[in-house]
Design a protein around this motif. Sequence first.
Motif, mmCIF file in Angstrom:
data_model
loop_
_atom_site.group_PDB
_atom_site.id
_atom_site.type_symbol
_atom_site.label_atom_id
_atom_site.label_comp_id
_atom_site.label_asym_id
_atom_site.label_seq_id
_atom_site.Cartn_x
_atom_site.Cartn_y
_atom_site.Cartn_z
ATOM 1 N N LEU A 80 -5.592 -14.985 19.070
ATOM 2 C CA LEU A 80 -5.507 -14.635 17.650
ATOM 3 C C LEU A 80 -4.904 -13.239 17.512
ATOM 4 O O LEU A 80 -5.529 -12.239 17.884
ATOM 5 N N ARG A 81 -3.693 -13.216 16.993
ATOM 6 C CA ARG A 81 -3.022 -11.929 16.778
ATOM 7 C C ARG A 81 -2.584 -11.748 15.321
ATOM 8 O O ARG A 81 -2.367 -10.636 14.879
ATOM 9 N N THR A 82 -2.444 -12.879 14.618
ATOM 10 C CA THR A 82 -2.001 -12.839 13.221
ATOM 11 C C THR A 82 -2.872 -13.762 12.384
ATOM 12 O O THR A 82 -3.632 -14.593 12.916
ATOM 13 N N LEU A 83 -2.733 -13.639 11.072
ATOM 14 C CA LEU A 83 -3.467 -14.541 10.174
ATOM 15 C C LEU A 83 -3.080 -15.991 10.412
ATOM 16 O O LEU A 83 -3.915 -16.892 10.321
ATOM 17 N N ALA A 84 -1.805 -16.216 10.738
ATOM 18 C CA ALA A 84 -1.345 -17.588 10.993
ATOM 19 C C ALA A 84 -2.079 -18.209 12.173
ATOM 20 O O ALA A 84 -2.348 -19.415 12.181
ATOM 21 N N ASP A 85 -2.433 -17.375 13.165
ATOM 22 C CA ASP A 85 -3.155 -17.889 14.343
ATOM 23 C C ASP A 85 -4.562 -18.367 13.977
ATOM 24 O O ASP A 85 -5.134 -19.216 14.668
ATOM 25 N N CYS A 86 -5.125 -17.813 12.908
ATOM 26 C CA CYS A 86 -6.499 -18.148 12.511
ATOM 27 C C CYS A 86 -6.574 -19.441 11.699
ATOM 28 O O CYS A 86 -7.653 -20.051 11.610
ATOM 29 N N LYS A 87 -5.469 -19.824 11.127
ATOM 30 C CA LYS A 87 -5.466 -20.947 10.187
ATOM 31 C C LYS A 87 -6.006 -22.223 10.822
ATOM 32 O O LYS A 87 -5.533 -22.683 11.851
ATOM 33 N N GLY A 88 -7.048 -22.773 10.191
ATOM 34 C CA GLY A 88 -7.600 -24.053 10.625
ATOM 35 C C GLY A 88 -8.636 -23.984 11.728
ATOM 36 O O GLY A 88 -9.254 -25.000 12.062
ATOM 37 N N LEU A 89 -8.859 -22.804 12.326
ATOM 38 C CA LEU A 89 -9.868 -22.710 13.383
ATOM 39 C C LEU A 89 -11.264 -22.898 12.793
ATOM 40 O O LEU A 89 -11.594 -22.339 11.747
ATOM 41 N N ARG A 90 -12.085 -23.676 13.491
ATOM 42 C CA ARG A 90 -13.475 -23.887 13.068
ATOM 43 C C ARG A 90 -14.378 -22.987 13.903
ATOM 44 O O ARG A 90 -14.377 -23.093 15.135
ATOM 45 N N VAL A 91 -15.117 -22.110 13.239
ATOM 46 C CA VAL A 91 -15.953 -21.171 13.984
ATOM 47 C C VAL A 91 -17.408 -21.256 13.547
ATOM 48 O O VAL A 91 -17.706 -21.473 12.375
ATOM 49 N N ARG A 92 -18.275 -21.111 14.542
ATOM 50 C CA ARG A 92 -19.702 -21.064 14.257
ATOM 51 C C ARG A 92 -20.034 -19.700 13.662
ATOM 52 O O ARG A 92 -19.575 -18.657 14.142
ATOM 53 N N VAL A 93 -20.825 -19.689 12.583
ATOM 54 C CA VAL A 93 -21.290 -18.440 11.991
ATOM 55 C C VAL A 93 -22.791 -18.522 11.768
ATOM 56 O O VAL A 93 -23.375 -19.606 11.766
ATOM 57 N N TRP A 94 -23.417 -17.366 11.609
ATOM 58 C CA TRP A 94 -24.821 -17.337 11.213
ATOM 59 C C TRP A 94 -24.914 -17.588 9.715
ATOM 60 O O TRP A 94 -23.926 -17.490 8.985
ATOM 61 N N GLN A 95 -26.102 -17.939 9.246
ATOM 62 C CA GLN A 95 -26.281 -18.305 7.846
ATOM 63 C C GLN A 95 -26.294 -17.050 6.974
ATOM 64 O O GLN A 95 -27.340 -16.463 6.707
ATOM 65 N N SER A 96 -25.126 -16.635 6.532
ATOM 66 C CA SER A 96 -25.002 -15.449 5.690
ATOM 67 C C SER A 96 -23.696 -15.536 4.913
ATOM 68 O O SER A 96 -22.641 -15.825 5.490
ATOM 69 N N ASP A 97 -23.780 -15.313 3.611
ATOM 70 C CA ASP A 97 -22.574 -15.371 2.783
ATOM 71 C C ASP A 97 -21.515 -14.382 3.241
ATOM 72 O O ASP A 97 -20.313 -14.656 3.136
ATOM 73 N N SER A 98 -21.943 -13.235 3.759
ATOM 74 C CA SER A 98 -20.987 -12.200 4.145
ATOM 75 C C SER A 98 -20.045 -12.675 5.245
ATOM 76 O O SER A 98 -18.825 -12.561 5.121
ATOM 77 N N ILE A 99 -20.588 -13.239 6.320
ATOM 78 C CA ILE A 99 -19.724 -13.678 7.421
ATOM 79 C C ILE A 99 -18.991 -14.965 7.045
ATOM 80 O O ILE A 99 -17.831 -15.164 7.422
ATOM 81 N N ILE A 100 -19.627 -15.839 6.276
ATOM 82 C CA ILE A 100 -18.967 -17.071 5.838
ATOM 83 C C ILE A 100 -17.733 -16.736 4.998
ATOM 84 O O ILE A 100 -16.633 -17.266 5.237
ATOM 85 N N ASN A 101 -17.897 -15.839 4.038
ATOM 86 C CA ASN A 101 -16.774 -15.443 3.191
ATOM 87 C C ASN A 101 -15.698 -14.707 3.980
ATOM 88 O O ASN A 101 -14.498 -14.858 3.718
ATOM 89 N N ALA A 102 -16.134 -13.900 4.955
ATOM 90 C CA ALA A 102 -15.179 -13.122 5.747
ATOM 91 C C ALA A 102 -14.279 -14.021 6.591
ATOM 92 O O ALA A 102 -13.058 -13.823 6.637
ATOM 93 N N VAL A 103 -14.851 -15.027 7.255
ATOM 94 C CA VAL A 103 -14.016 -15.891 8.100
ATOM 95 C C VAL A 103 -13.125 -16.796 7.240
ATOM 96 O O VAL A 103 -11.979 -17.100 7.623
ATOM 97 N N PRO B 250 -21.926 -22.942 9.664
ATOM 98 C CA PRO B 250 -23.216 -22.326 10.003
ATOM 99 C C PRO B 250 -23.990 -23.192 10.996
ATOM 100 O O PRO B 250 -24.171 -24.389 10.765
ATOM 101 N N LEU B 251 -24.414 -22.573 12.091
ATOM 102 C CA LEU B 251 -25.179 -23.278 13.117
ATOM 103 C C LEU B 251 -26.184 -22.320 13.748
ATOM 104 O O LEU B 251 -25.903 -21.124 13.881
ATOM 105 N N PRO B 252 -27.343 -22.824 14.188
ATOM 106 C CA PRO B 252 -28.258 -21.981 14.957
ATOM 107 C C PRO B 252 -27.616 -21.601 16.292
ATOM 108 O O PRO B 252 -26.786 -22.343 16.827
ATOM 109 N N LEU B 253 -28.017 -20.469 16.838
ATOM 110 C CA LEU B 253 -27.502 -20.045 18.141
ATOM 111 C C LEU B 253 -27.733 -21.108 19.205
ATOM 112 O O LEU B 253 -26.877 -21.334 20.065
ATOM 113 N N THR B 254 -28.878 -21.758 19.141
ATOM 114 C CA THR B 254 -29.239 -22.721 20.173
ATOM 115 C C THR B 254 -28.324 -23.950 20.195
ATOM 116 O O THR B 254 -28.277 -24.664 21.191
#
Length: 340
Positions: A167-190, A199-203
Motif C-alpha cells: 500500500l503506497r497510494t489510495l488506489a492501492d487501498c481500494k477494495g481491501l477488506r480489513v479487520r477493525v475493532w468496534q469503533s466508529d473512529s477506525i471504521i470511518n478512517a479505513v 469489525p471482528l474480535p481479535l480472537t
Amino acid sequence: MIQTNRLTVKVCCSFVFLFVASTMVAAFGQAEAKTWTIKMATYFGTDHAASIALRECFVPMVEKKTDGKVKVNVFDSCQLGGEMEFIEGTRAGTIEMAIFGGLLQNTIPEMKVFELPFVFRNVDHMLKVFQGPFGKKIEEEYAKIGVEMIGAFSQGEVHFANNKRPLRTLADCKGLRVRVWQSDSIINAVKAIGMSATPLPLTETYTALQQGIVDGAPNSILNFKNMGWADQTKYITKMTIMVFPNFYSVNKKWFDKLPADYQRALRESTAASIAYTNKILKAEEAKTEKWYNDKYGIEIIQLSEEEKKPFKDASQDIINSFCAKYPWGKKVLEDIENVK
C-alpha cells in the motif's frame, strides 16, 4: 516571695519548653517514619515494555528518591480488573495509581481527538504535544474528576498489514477488506481511504485472514507479531493512521497529601519510566521488523509525510465533522499540527 514566684515561673517555662520540644521531635520523627504504599494497576502483560519499565525503572527510582518511604506494588495483566475498573478505582482512591488509555473520552471530550486519523505524525510528535498546552489542558480536565495525570506515552503507532499488495497510494487501498475493532473512529478512517471495514474480535482475526474473509488489519508493529498474524501477512505499510496515548495517573487526593519532594519523585520517576518504555519499544520494533523479513519475507513500506498527505486529505471529512460537533476542535488540531 517574689524570688520564689520567679523561680517557679522559670521552672514552669522550662517544663513547657521541654514538653513542646519533645512533642515536635516526636512529631517530626513520626513524619520521617511515615511510609506510603502505591498499588499500580495496568492492563499490560508482564513482558510488555511498559511493565518492564515499571519494574526496572519506576519502582526502584521511586523508592530510591524517597529513601524507601514510598513503596510501589505493580499489578499488571489486569490483576485489579479491567481498564474501566481501575480507572474508577483510581478516581475513588481504592487504587493509588494506574496506567490507562482513552476510555475517559466520554467524560473528557478533548480526548476524542486521539481517535481521529492522522492527528499525530508519530509517537515522538504525540509526546511533544503532551509536553505543551494541550497536555496541560488534559491534566486540568483529569484534575476535575479527581485524578492527577503525571505522564503520557504510547505503546505504538497504528499501521496496516495485509496479504494482497503493498500500500503506497489510495488506489492501492481500494477494495481491501480489513479487520477493525468496534469503533466508529477506525471504521470511518479505513472507509475514508477506500478500504472495507469488517469489525471482528481479535480472537477471530487469524482465521478470518486465513480464510480470506479479510485481507489485513490495522495495528502496531509489535501487535502484528503478538497476535500471531505474521504468517498471514505479506506487506506492512507504516503510515501511522493513529497513535493512542496511555497515561500515568494518580488519585489526586492521595497525591496532594504527599510531601512536595515525594510528588516530585513520582513525576521524575514517571518521566524516566516513559523514556525507558520508549527505548524498549523502539528496539523491539526494529528487531521485529527484521524478524518479519527474515522469517516470512514480509515487505515493510515506510510512507513519508508527503506520501501520507493524500491519505490525510481523504480523511478530511472526518475532521470537518468533528470540528462541526466540537467548535474548539479546529484550534486544538491546528495547535497539534504546529508542534514540531
